[in-house]
Motif scaffolding. Structure first.
Motif, PDB file in Angstrom:
ATOM      1  N   THR A 197       0.853  -1.196   0.000  1.00 35.39           N
ATOM      2  CA  THR A 197       0.000   0.000   0.000  1.00 35.39           C
ATOM      3  C   THR A 197       0.887   1.245   0.000  1.00 35.39           C
ATOM      4  OG1 THR A 197      -0.118  -0.006   2.407  1.00 35.39           O
ATOM      5  CG2 THR A 197      -1.885  -1.135   1.233  1.00 35.39           C
ATOM      6  N   PRO A 198       0.446   2.306  -0.710  1.00 31.64           N
ATOM      7  CA  PRO A 198       1.260   3.522  -0.799  1.00 31.64           C
ATOM      8  C   PRO A 198       1.416   4.188   0.567  1.00 31.64           C
ATOM      9  CG  PRO A 198      -0.560   3.576  -2.373  1.00 31.64           C
ATOM     10  CD  PRO A 198      -0.806   2.436  -1.461  1.00 31.64           C
ATOM     11  N   PRO A 199       2.525   4.914   0.778  1.00 34.66           N
ATOM     12  CA  PRO A 199       2.743   5.577   2.062  1.00 34.66           C
ATOM     13  C   PRO A 199       1.732   6.704   2.267  1.00 34.66           C
ATOM     14  CG  PRO A 199       4.389   6.293   0.484  1.00 34.66           C
ATOM     15  CD  PRO A 199       3.597   5.204  -0.172  1.00 34.66           C
ATOM     16  N   LEU A 200       1.336   6.914   3.504  1.00 31.28           N
ATOM     17  CA  LEU A 200       0.338   7.948   3.803  1.00 31.28           C
ATOM     18  C   LEU A 200       0.548   8.420   5.238  1.00 31.28           C
ATOM     19  CD1 LEU A 200      -2.225   9.378   2.755  1.00 31.28           C
ATOM     20  CD2 LEU A 200      -3.540   7.505   3.679  1.00 31.28           C
ATOM     21  N   GLY A 201       1.135   9.600   5.388  1.00 29.42           N
ATOM     22  CA  GLY A 201       1.414  10.118   6.723  1.00 29.42           C
ATOM     23  C   GLY A 201       2.247   9.118   7.521  1.00 29.42           C
ATOM     24  N   ARG A 202       1.963   9.029   8.819  1.00 28.57           N
ATOM     25  CA  ARG A 202       2.672   8.053   9.649  1.00 28.57           C
ATOM     26  C   ARG A 202       1.790   6.828   9.891  1.00 28.57           C
ATOM     27  NH1 ARG A 202       7.684   8.260   9.941  1.00 28.57           N
ATOM     28  NH2 ARG A 202       7.669   7.273  11.993  1.00 28.57           N
ATOM     29  N   THR A 203       0.792   6.608   9.035  1.00 30.29           N
ATOM     30  CA  THR A 203      -0.096   5.467   9.255  1.00 30.29           C
ATOM     31  C   THR A 203       0.605   4.169   8.885  1.00 30.29           C
ATOM     32  OG1 THR A 203      -1.018   5.541   7.029  1.00 30.29           O
ATOM     33  CG2 THR A 203      -2.139   6.846   8.694  1.00 30.29           C
ATOM     34  N   LEU A 251       3.217   7.999  -5.926  1.00 29.22           N
ATOM     35  CA  LEU A 251       2.626   8.299  -4.622  1.00 29.22           C
ATOM     36  C   LEU A 251       3.687   8.444  -3.537  1.00 29.22           C
ATOM     37  CD1 LEU A 251      -0.646   6.190  -4.782  1.00 29.22           C
ATOM     38  CD2 LEU A 251      -0.368   8.646  -5.019  1.00 29.22           C
ATOM     39  N   VAL A 275       4.478  12.000  -3.829  1.00 31.36           N
ATOM     40  CA  VAL A 275       3.401  12.768  -3.196  1.00 31.36           C
ATOM     41  C   VAL A 275       3.590  12.749  -1.684  1.00 31.36           C
ATOM     42  CG1 VAL A 275       0.906  12.861  -2.793  1.00 31.36           C
ATOM     43  CG2 VAL A 275       1.767  12.358  -5.068  1.00 31.36           C
ATOM     44  N   ASN A 276       3.905  11.575  -1.148  1.00 29.63           N
ATOM     45  CA  ASN A 276       4.103  11.433   0.291  1.00 29.63           C
ATOM     46  C   ASN A 276       5.308  12.232   0.777  1.00 29.63           C
ATOM     47  OD1 ASN A 276       5.518   9.385   2.601  1.00 29.63           O
ATOM     48  ND2 ASN A 276       3.389   9.982   2.884  1.00 29.63           N
ATOM     49  N   PHE A 292       6.266  15.079  -0.392  1.00 29.43           N
ATOM     50  CA  PHE A 292       5.759  16.450  -0.242  1.00 29.43           C
ATOM     51  C   PHE A 292       4.895  16.581   1.019  1.00 29.43           C
ATOM     52  CE2 PHE A 292       6.564  19.294  -3.879  1.00 29.43           C
ATOM     53  CZ  PHE A 292       7.368  18.456  -4.622  1.00 29.43           C
ATOM     54  N   GLU A 293       4.000  15.586   1.198  1.00 30.41           N
ATOM     55  CA  GLU A 293       3.057  15.648   2.322  1.00 30.41           C
ATOM     56  C   GLU A 293       3.763  15.614   3.681  1.00 30.41           C
ATOM     57  OE1 GLU A 293      -0.610  13.208   0.153  1.00 30.41           O
ATOM     58  OE2 GLU A 293       0.733  12.217   1.562  1.00 30.41           O
ATOM     59  N   SER A 294       4.975  15.072   3.701  1.00 27.03           N
ATOM     60  CA  SER A 294       5.652  14.904   4.987  1.00 27.03           C
ATOM     61  C   SER A 294       6.458  16.122   5.399  1.00 27.03           C
ATOM     62  CB  SER A 294       6.594  13.700   4.944  1.00 27.03           C
ATOM     63  OG  SER A 294       6.051  12.678   4.192  1.00 27.03           O
ATOM     64  N   TRP A 320       6.626  20.266   5.907  1.00 27.36           N
ATOM     65  CA  TRP A 320       5.850  21.511   5.997  1.00 27.36           C
ATOM     66  C   TRP A 320       6.278  22.523   4.952  1.00 27.36           C
ATOM     67  CZ3 TRP A 320       1.342  22.596   7.893  1.00 27.36           C
ATOM     68  CH2 TRP A 320       0.825  21.832   8.935  1.00 27.36           C
ATOM     69  N   VAL A 367       4.787  21.717   1.742  1.00 23.61           N
ATOM     70  CA  VAL A 367       3.333  21.926   1.806  1.00 23.61           C
ATOM     71  C   VAL A 367       3.026  23.412   1.608  1.00 23.61           C
ATOM     72  CG1 VAL A 367       1.325  21.842   3.331  1.00 23.61           C
ATOM     73  CG2 VAL A 367       2.884  19.898   3.216  1.00 23.61           C
TER      74      VAL A 367
END
Lengths: 344, 379
Positions: free
Chosen positions: A49-55, A88, A91-92, A94-96, A98, A101
């Protein structure tokens, strides 16, 4: 050799098994204290599964089973070995961060500005000009019918005056070579007061009140030229498409919470749409000014009639950014500047 | 209890003996002896969600909407992954390509509508009518798609609601609303909720729903009664203001300013009031529906407090206004946290003992359509 701890679910029951996961980059081995374990799969047959935050991350196994883990570091190593989720992962990335962002926020603002100032008007113009002039005929006729039913009364001008106006109008449009079926419609409307507007198919409506407000034919011609400019430049259709574009853009921006923000979304919509409207008014003033100067009259007739209109009818009292027309003062000085630059 | 503590995430279990006394007016859930209570825990944070939201919104606008499907899956996956029950998260497993295809179809429909509207409004009314005719189909498909793509402990949820029932609820009943002067609205809400809660399953474990329309009529009845009192006070206040203005002859300038303010103030008051009523109905209906739902031997208890819901909603709207929309993720996380943390699951069996249903696939067209047009369905 990558090794980490995780939880295994076989996909048939909800039971959670504590397992340890090992991979050499070719195969994956799931070992633990349960029936059917250890399992061995080729890594290529598994999906990560693609990375998503610290989940936590999961390995989807070819047998319908699934391994979850909170060991993001080890999972990341496995992922780069396998080469999955390239886009992704970016994308992650970038999302990680600030800073990135904030960069995206700046990019978003720039994109929205580009779309509203250039992209949407450009696309709307392209589409409007690709449609035949007849497109708007039935809609325009129906709009006029609706206005006649509720808003307008028949014109009370004398037959002589009406014939005279039609004559002026005919001469005016004889110069304009276009596919539009022009028609001047005279109506009376005490409620609307002095007013004139163009429907996209070439119907131009003028109220008796405006005819009476004008001091001479040149002022009336100035207004009619302004309205034909709206028709020729397809402002009605373009406005329609531009407003649609703005609606779509704002729907995307408001997204999930459209219901909460629907009130909040109306304000920017009004601001952008009235901005478009002011731009079209300015364009029509420009076109009318050019024709009037070409006739050798200068832009004075339009200036004087605009001035008198604003004296007769108080201007929009709200913020200028929400008005559909530029302030009369600004329109007049614009016309003066235009004339000065043309006759220099 | 045989739940394993995995990856450092602690189990959150309440002792049934220490269950707090139920607040009055809440539907009572009687937990059988020996059952376990699991609180739903939402651990999403505004900061993390904001970053995901911002990057994905930017990419969506940059790609003229193409990325919207991926953005949707990412934000929903995040919310699911941060929802824990007995230490395990939920999973949203939708394939973005399905949603992308659905987006294309919806986009084509909108373009068709717009072009039809430009040529002749008769055609566009035809498109609109066709939309209403397929809407119940889309709602049903959307519920199936979302259920199928939601999983807990690698067991998918399912939605078994039939198309026929969907047409009855979303096409037939709305037609009857004006004919019955709106008296059917609570019944309509009841049917929609029943359709949702009754037809879900977790794996092979089907839901059942014992609710009845009476509870919905009581909730709406109270809201209607309070609204009438409120309306009365509003009218009286307005008349009082008018006579006040007439009594004390205020300066003409001040007077006209005050009169300009009246519509604005009454609009704001109306919106606030509408929001409060909405939250009241939402809280009551949600608590009631969960209490009336069983999944095998599983029971649910939702303890939403109306006052807190109202407070959260009003301050959320205010925050979104003041921040020009930048606090949308914060508002969403805050409300989701409150709603999910108020939900408790009571189980006689261990959560380890549920099994999966037979597999079947669903198309995604429904998912986006309901999304795009923001049709409020479900919980």
């Amino acid at each position: 050799m990558i090794e980490f701890k995780g939880t295994y679910f076989d996909g048939r029951s909800s039971k959670a098994y504590a397992v340890s996961i090992q991979s050499d980059g070719q195969r994956i081995r799931i070992a633990g204290n349960a029936d059917g374990l250890p399992l061995l799969f080729p890594l290529g047959k598994c999906r990560l599964t693609p990375p998503l935050g610290r989940t936590r991350r999961s390995i989807l196994l070819p047998n319908g089973g699934r391994c979850d883990t909170a060991d993001l570091r080890a999972f990341g190593k496995l992922e780069s070995l396998k080469g999955d989720n390239r886009i992704l992962r970016l994308v992650n990335f970038f999302e990680s961060r600030w800073r990135l962002v904030v960069g995206c926020l700046a990019g978003l603002i720039a994109c929205v500005w580009m779309f509203t100032a250039h992209g949407i008007p450009f696309a709307a113009k392209k589409v409007a000009y690709s449609l035949p002039p007849e497109t708007m005929e039935s809609v325009s006729e129906r709009t006029l019918q609706a206005l006649d039913d509720g808003f307008f009364k028949p014109s009370a001008l004398s037959q002589k005056k009406a014939d005279h106006l039609q004559n002026i109008f005919r001469q005016l449009i004889a110069d304009v070579d276009s596919g539009f079926h022009y028609r001047l419609v005279l109506r009376s409307s005490p409620r609307a007061g002095p007013n004139a507007f163009a429907l996209p198919s070439g119907i131009i409506v003028m109220t008796d009140e405006l005819v009476k407000l004008a001091e001479n034919d040149r002022e009336l011609i100035a207004i009619l030229v302004h309205e034909t400019a709206h028709v020729e430049n397809r402002h009605g259709l373009r406005m329609l498409f531009q407003n649609t574009g703005v609606f779509l853009l704002i729907s995307v921006l408001a997204g999930d919470v459209a219901s909460i923000t629907s009130i909040a979304a109306t304000l920017p919509t009004i601001l952008v749409e009235s901005g478009y409207s002011r731009q079209f008014e300015r364009e029509a003033d420009l076109a009318a000014g050019m024709i009037l100067v070409g006739k050798g009259w200068g832009t004075r007739p339009l200036q004087t009639v605009l001035q008198r209109l604003s004296e007769k009818q108080p201007e929009f009292s709200g913020p200028a950014a929400m008005s559909t027309h530029p302030q009369t003062r600004k329109r007049i000085s614009y016309l003066q500047d235009l004339e000065a630059s043309l006759t220099r | 209890m045989s739940d394993i503590e995995v990856n450092g995430i602690k189990l959150e279990m309440e002792n049934p003996q220490s269950a707090e006394a139920l607040s009055s007016g809440e539907p009572a859930v009687v937990a059988p002896a020996g059952s376990q209570r699991y609180r739903m825990i939402f651990s999403g944070t505004a900061g993390e969600y904001f970053r995901i939201w911002m990057v994905n919104l930017f990419l969506t606008v940059l790609t003229c909407g193409i990325f919207a499907a991926w953005a949707k899956v990412r934000s929903r996956r995040y919310l699911y992954a941060r929802t824990l029950l007995a230490g395990q998260p939920f999973d949203y497993m939708a394939n973005p390509w399905f949603i992308f295809k659905g987006n294309l179809i919806v986009g084509a429909g909108i373009l068709l509508y717009l072009f039809a509207d430009t040529y002749n409004q008769l055609y566009s009314s035809g498109v609109l009518l066709a939309f209403y005719l397929v809407l119940p189909f889309l709602i049903c498909k959307s519920l199936r798609f979302n259920a199928y793509n939601s999983a807990y402990r690698n067991i998918r949820f399912r939605f078994y609601g039939s198309l026929k029932e969907s047409y009855g609820i979303y096409l037939l009943l709305p037609i009857l609303i004006p004919l019955t002067l709106g008296l059917i609205v609570p019944f309509w809400m009841y049917r929609r909720k029943k359709y949702f809660f009754q037809n879900f399953s977790y794996g092979a474990t089907r839901n059942s729903f014992e609710g009845n329309a009476g509870a919905f009529y009581r909730t709406y009845g109270l809201a209607g009664l309070v609204s009438m009192v409120f309306l009365g006070i509003g009218v009286a206040g307005f008349l009082g203001f008018v006579s006040f203005v007439e009594d004390i002859s205020i300066q003409p300038a001040g007077l006209s300013r005050a009169i300009v303010l009246i519509p604005i103030i009454s609009y704001v008051v109306m919106m606030v009031y509408f929001t409060l009523v909405q939250q009241y109905i939402f809280g009551r209906v949600t608590n009631y529906c969960w209490a009336q739902t069983r999944a095998g031997t599983l029971q649910f208890q939702s303890r939403l407090e109306i006052r807190k819901l109202m407070w959260i909603r009003l301050t959320n709207i205010l925050a979104i206004f003041i921040s020009f929309g930048l606090l949308i993720p914060w508002a969403k996380i805050r409300r989701t946290r409150y709603i999910l943390n108020s939900l408790t699951i009571i189980s006689e069996r261990s959560l380890d003992e549920y099994s999966a249903a037979a597999e079947a696939d669903q198309s995604a067209i429904g998912e986006v359509t309901t999304d795009f047009f923001d049709i409020a369905i479900g919980i």
